[in-house]
Design a protein around this motif. Structure first.
Motif, PDB file in Angstrom:
ATOM      1  N   THR A 166       0.825  -0.775   0.108  1.00 21.69           N
ATOM      2  CA  THR A 166      -0.208   0.025   0.038  1.00 21.69           C
ATOM      3  C   THR A 166       1.191   0.694  -0.244  1.00 21.69           C
ATOM      4  N   ARG A 198       0.859   4.287  -2.945  1.00 18.86           N
ATOM      5  CA  ARG A 198       0.885   5.382  -2.496  1.00 18.86           C
ATOM      6  C   ARG A 198       2.115   6.111  -2.929  1.00 18.86           C
ATOM      7  N   ARG A 250       1.468   6.779  -7.231  1.00 19.28           N
ATOM      8  CA  ARG A 250       0.144   7.322  -7.358  1.00 19.28           C
ATOM      9  C   ARG A 250       0.634   8.694  -6.630  1.00 19.28           C
TER      10      ARG A 250
END
Length: 54
Positions: A18, A22, A25
Motif C-alpha cells: 500500500t 501511494r 500515485r
C-alpha cells in the motif's frame, strides 16, 4: 530524512504494498501538476548534495 518502505509501513500501520502504491500515485500526481520541471529540480538538488559531500 530517508526512510525505508518497511519503516514507513510500520509508522503508518499499512502494508508495504500500500505504501508503494501511494508513493507511486503521489509521484504521478506531482508530475502531472508540476510537470517534469519538479523532477529535474529534484535530480539537480540530489546531484549538488552528492557533489558537496565529495
Amino acid at each position: 530524512m530517508d526512510m525505508s518502505l518497511e519503516d514507513i509501513s510500520r509508522e503508518v500501520n499499512l502494508p508495504v504494498s500500500t505504501v508503494k502504491t501511494r508513493l507511486f500515485r503521489g509521484r504521478n500526481f506531482i508530475k502531472r501538476k508540476w510537470g517534469s520541471l519538479f523532477f529535474m529540480l529534484h535530480s539537480l538538488t540530489s546531484i549538488i548534495i552528492f557533489l558537496s559531500v565529495i
